[in-house]
Design a protein around this motif. Structure first.
Motif, mmCIF file in Angstrom:
data_model
loop_
_atom_site.group_PDB
_atom_site.id
_atom_site.type_symbol
_atom_site.label_atom_id
_atom_site.label_comp_id
_atom_site.label_asym_id
_atom_site.label_seq_id
_atom_site.Cartn_x
_atom_site.Cartn_y
_atom_site.Cartn_z
ATOM 1 N N PRO A 203 0.823 -1.215 0.000
ATOM 2 C CA PRO A 203 0.000 0.000 0.000
ATOM 3 C C PRO A 203 0.856 1.265 0.000
ATOM 4 O O PRO A 203 1.981 1.281 0.494
ATOM 5 C CB PRO A 203 -0.796 -0.112 1.307
ATOM 6 C CG PRO A 203 -0.700 -1.541 1.720
ATOM 7 C CD PRO A 203 0.622 -2.030 1.204
ATOM 8 N N ILE A 204 0.309 2.326 -0.565
ATOM 9 C CA ILE A 204 0.869 3.672 -0.464
ATOM 10 C C ILE A 204 -0.175 4.527 0.251
ATOM 11 O O ILE A 204 -1.320 4.621 -0.198
ATOM 12 C CB ILE A 204 1.176 4.279 -1.846
ATOM 13 C CG1 ILE A 204 2.179 3.419 -2.612
ATOM 14 C CG2 ILE A 204 1.701 5.707 -1.705
ATOM 15 C CD1 ILE A 204 2.424 3.901 -4.038
ATOM 16 N N THR A 205 0.228 5.120 1.355
ATOM 17 C CA THR A 205 -0.706 5.904 2.158
ATOM 18 C C THR A 205 -0.254 7.359 2.177
ATOM 19 O O THR A 205 0.902 7.652 2.487
ATOM 20 C CB THR A 205 -0.781 5.346 3.595
ATOM 21 O OG1 THR A 205 -1.205 3.984 3.533
ATOM 22 C CG2 THR A 205 -1.769 6.136 4.441
ATOM 23 N N VAL A 206 -1.174 8.254 1.807
ATOM 24 C CA VAL A 206 -0.857 9.671 1.661
ATOM 25 C C VAL A 206 -1.845 10.491 2.483
ATOM 26 O O VAL A 206 -3.063 10.334 2.335
ATOM 27 C CB VAL A 206 -0.907 10.115 0.185
ATOM 28 C CG1 VAL A 206 -0.532 11.593 0.055
ATOM 29 C CG2 VAL A 206 0.010 9.251 -0.672
ATOM 30 N N GLU A 207 -1.301 11.359 3.319
ATOM 31 C CA GLU A 207 -2.131 12.272 4.099
ATOM 32 C C GLU A 207 -2.147 13.640 3.421
ATOM 33 O O GLU A 207 -1.093 14.182 3.088
ATOM 34 C CB GLU A 207 -1.577 12.415 5.516
ATOM 35 C CG GLU A 207 -2.384 13.379 6.385
ATOM 36 C CD GLU A 207 -1.685 13.662 7.705
ATOM 37 O OE1 GLU A 207 -2.123 13.093 8.720
ATOM 38 O OE2 GLU A 207 -0.692 14.427 7.698
ATOM 39 N N SER A 210 -4.683 20.769 4.390
ATOM 40 C CA SER A 210 -4.866 22.125 3.897
ATOM 41 C C SER A 210 -5.481 22.954 5.016
ATOM 42 O O SER A 210 -6.198 22.431 5.876
ATOM 43 C CB SER A 210 -5.793 22.149 2.673
ATOM 44 O OG SER A 210 -6.080 23.491 2.284
ATOM 45 N N ALA A 211 -5.209 24.230 4.975
ATOM 46 C CA ALA A 211 -5.806 25.136 5.960
ATOM 47 C C ALA A 211 -7.306 25.292 5.744
ATOM 48 O O ALA A 211 -7.997 25.835 6.602
ATOM 49 C CB ALA A 211 -5.134 26.502 5.875
ATOM 50 N N TYR A 212 -7.815 24.778 4.617
ATOM 51 C CA TYR A 212 -9.200 25.034 4.241
ATOM 52 C C TYR A 212 -10.120 23.827 4.380
ATOM 53 O O TYR A 212 -11.310 23.921 4.069
ATOM 54 C CB TYR A 212 -9.254 25.569 2.806
ATOM 55 C CG TYR A 212 -8.516 26.873 2.675
ATOM 56 C CD1 TYR A 212 -9.132 28.073 2.986
ATOM 57 C CD2 TYR A 212 -7.173 26.898 2.285
ATOM 58 C CE1 TYR A 212 -8.448 29.277 2.888
ATOM 59 C CE2 TYR A 212 -6.485 28.094 2.186
ATOM 60 C CZ TYR A 212 -7.128 29.279 2.489
ATOM 61 O OH TYR A 212 -6.434 30.473 2.403
ATOM 62 N N CYS A 213 -9.588 22.686 4.822
ATOM 63 C CA CYS A 213 -10.449 21.524 5.027
ATOM 64 C C CYS A 213 -9.798 20.599 6.044
ATOM 65 O O CYS A 213 -8.622 20.766 6.398
ATOM 66 C CB CYS A 213 -10.702 20.773 3.717
ATOM 67 S SG CYS A 213 -9.244 19.970 2.993
ATOM 68 N N ALA A 214 -10.555 19.632 6.517
ATOM 69 C CA ALA A 214 -10.019 18.649 7.451
ATOM 70 C C ALA A 214 -8.986 17.770 6.748
ATOM 71 O O ALA A 214 -9.052 17.540 5.530
ATOM 72 C CB ALA A 214 -11.154 17.783 7.999
ATOM 73 N N ASP A 215 -8.008 17.275 7.524
ATOM 74 C CA ASP A 215 -7.015 16.358 6.967
ATOM 75 C C ASP A 215 -7.710 15.084 6.482
ATOM 76 O O ASP A 215 -8.668 14.595 7.103
ATOM 77 C CB ASP A 215 -5.978 15.986 8.018
ATOM 78 C CG ASP A 215 -5.182 17.178 8.519
ATOM 79 O OD1 ASP A 215 -5.290 18.259 7.926
ATOM 80 O OD2 ASP A 215 -4.461 17.017 9.528
ATOM 81 N N VAL A 216 -7.205 14.544 5.365
ATOM 82 C CA VAL A 216 -7.740 13.300 4.801
ATOM 83 C C VAL A 216 -6.563 12.402 4.450
ATOM 84 O O VAL A 216 -5.589 12.858 3.835
ATOM 85 C CB VAL A 216 -8.582 13.558 3.538
ATOM 86 C CG1 VAL A 216 -9.052 12.234 2.930
ATOM 87 C CG2 VAL A 216 -9.781 14.439 3.858
ATOM 88 N N THR A 217 -6.646 11.124 4.825
ATOM 89 C CA THR A 217 -5.600 10.162 4.483
ATOM 90 C C THR A 217 -6.182 9.123 3.533
ATOM 91 O O THR A 217 -7.227 8.520 3.816
ATOM 92 C CB THR A 217 -5.053 9.464 5.741
ATOM 93 O OG1 THR A 217 -4.556 10.463 6.640
ATOM 94 C CG2 THR A 217 -3.917 8.513 5.385
ATOM 95 N N ALA A 228 -8.233 5.876 4.074
ATOM 96 C CA ALA A 228 -7.473 4.995 4.967
ATOM 97 C C ALA A 228 -8.223 4.791 6.282
ATOM 98 O O ALA A 228 -9.018 5.635 6.723
ATOM 99 C CB ALA A 228 -6.099 5.595 5.234
ATOM 100 N N ALA A 229 -7.930 3.681 6.908
ATOM 101 C CA ALA A 229 -8.483 3.404 8.227
ATOM 102 C C ALA A 229 -7.938 4.406 9.230
ATOM 103 O O ALA A 229 -6.811 4.897 9.090
ATOM 104 C CB ALA A 229 -8.120 1.980 8.648
ATOM 105 N N PRO A 230 -8.716 4.736 10.269
ATOM 106 C CA PRO A 230 -8.222 5.668 11.292
ATOM 107 C C PRO A 230 -6.897 5.189 11.880
ATOM 108 O O PRO A 230 -6.715 3.998 12.149
ATOM 109 C CB PRO A 230 -9.339 5.645 12.345
ATOM 110 C CG PRO A 230 -10.567 5.241 11.590
ATOM 111 C CD PRO A 230 -10.092 4.286 10.533
ATOM 112 N N GLY A 231 -5.970 6.114 12.039
ATOM 113 C CA GLY A 231 -4.677 5.782 12.625
ATOM 114 C C GLY A 231 -3.650 5.264 11.649
ATOM 115 O O GLY A 231 -2.515 4.948 12.047
#
Length: 285
Positions: A203-207, A210-217, A228-231
């Motif tokens: 797998p390749i996991t990318v977080e 941005s200052a304008y939205c919640a973080d997404v992984t 991605a799964a939490p954590g």
């Protein structure tokens, strides 16, 4: 995968952005003296306007079944099988059938169709899942975000011909990533991102931050991108300015230039894994 809740704030932002971007786009095109001026390698101002009109028209039909359909035979079948890499062919078909190139009637249709979209969804649920291209599904608010992005990116194309400045507000641009792209991934994107890229076992996991939205992984595994799964521990972290990310993903500005200006920054344990990730999670350019 369960869809994330789309808040009333996000829904209101998407609706306001569509109304505002439409107003600005119409004023921009009205300032163009020569609609035959080429603004991309293949499209003139008029061609670009037809493309934007076709997207708004398509969404008006989807959201108001009584709306006049696009006069394109077999369009539904084509939409169901399109991928990111074949959407240019579909655009050629659309432009061949929609022969009007005078800005006046086209802008009137754009205005009317956006008004239809807004009126038809006053009491709708923003997280309602709708069929999109290539067997994908997207939340209603994501369709608004996609149309906003069409207006913003193609406004950027047209602005030099209008000799007018064109702003891409970050709070409007981020809707494409936050509501459309992530919404599409959550709902299931069908064959839209099919490619010849060999599936990776690791797998390749990318977080994304941005200052304008919640973080997404996001995680790419065996050829599919998922939330991605939490954590989950990211291989790469990306901090982005929404307007810069959208222009980069749609091929309007180069990656090197965007990175050198600090508008998109990548770091982490394995930052070299970002390019193969983006060869799968990609947009038409």
């Amino acid at each position: 995968m369960a869809a994330a809740t789309i808040t009333e704030r996000q829904w209101r932002a998407a609706r306001d952005a569509l109304a505002g971007a439409t107003d600005r786009f119409i004023r921009l095109v009205e300032a163009v003296d020569r609609p035959e001026t080429m603004v991309t390698a293949h499209w003139s101002v008029a061609d670009t306007l037809v493309h934007v009109v076709s997207v708004a028209w398509l969404y008006a039909v989807k959201l108001d079944p009584a709306h006049q359909p696009l006069p394109i035979p077999g369009l539904g079948t084509r939409l169901a099988t399109v991928t990111v890499d074949t959407i240019a062919d579909l655009n050629d078909v659309v432009l061949a059938h929609l022969t009007e190139r005078e800005p006046g009637p086209l802008l009137a249709r754009l205005r009317a169709d956006v008004d239809t979209i807004l009126a038809a969804t006053t009491d709708s649920r923003p997280g309602e899942q709708l069929d999109w291209f290539g067997g994908a599904r997207a939340p209603l608010a994501g369709l608004f975000a996609h149309l906003v992005n069409e207006l913003l990116v193609h406004g950027w194309d047209i602005a030099p011909a209008a000799r007018s400045p064109w702003e891409i507000p970050a709070r409007e641009a981020v809707l494409f990533f936050e509501l459309f792209l992530v919404g599409l991934i959550r709902a299931g994107y069908g064959r839209l991102l099919d490619s010849d890229e060999p599936p990776r076992e690791r797998p390749i996991t990318v977080e994304f931050r941005s200052a304008y939205c919640a973080d997404v992984t996001l995680t790419l595994h065996r050829g599919r991108v998922r939330v991605a799964a939490p954590g989950a521990r990211p291989d790469v972290r990306v901090r982005f300015d929404p307007a810069a990310l959208n222009l980069m993903m749609f091929g309007r500005v180069g990656r090197a230039r965007t990175v050198l200006r600090g508008r998109v920054v990548a770091w982490g344990r394995r930052p070299w894994l970002l390019p193969p990730f983006l060869r799968v999670l990609r947009t038409p350019s």
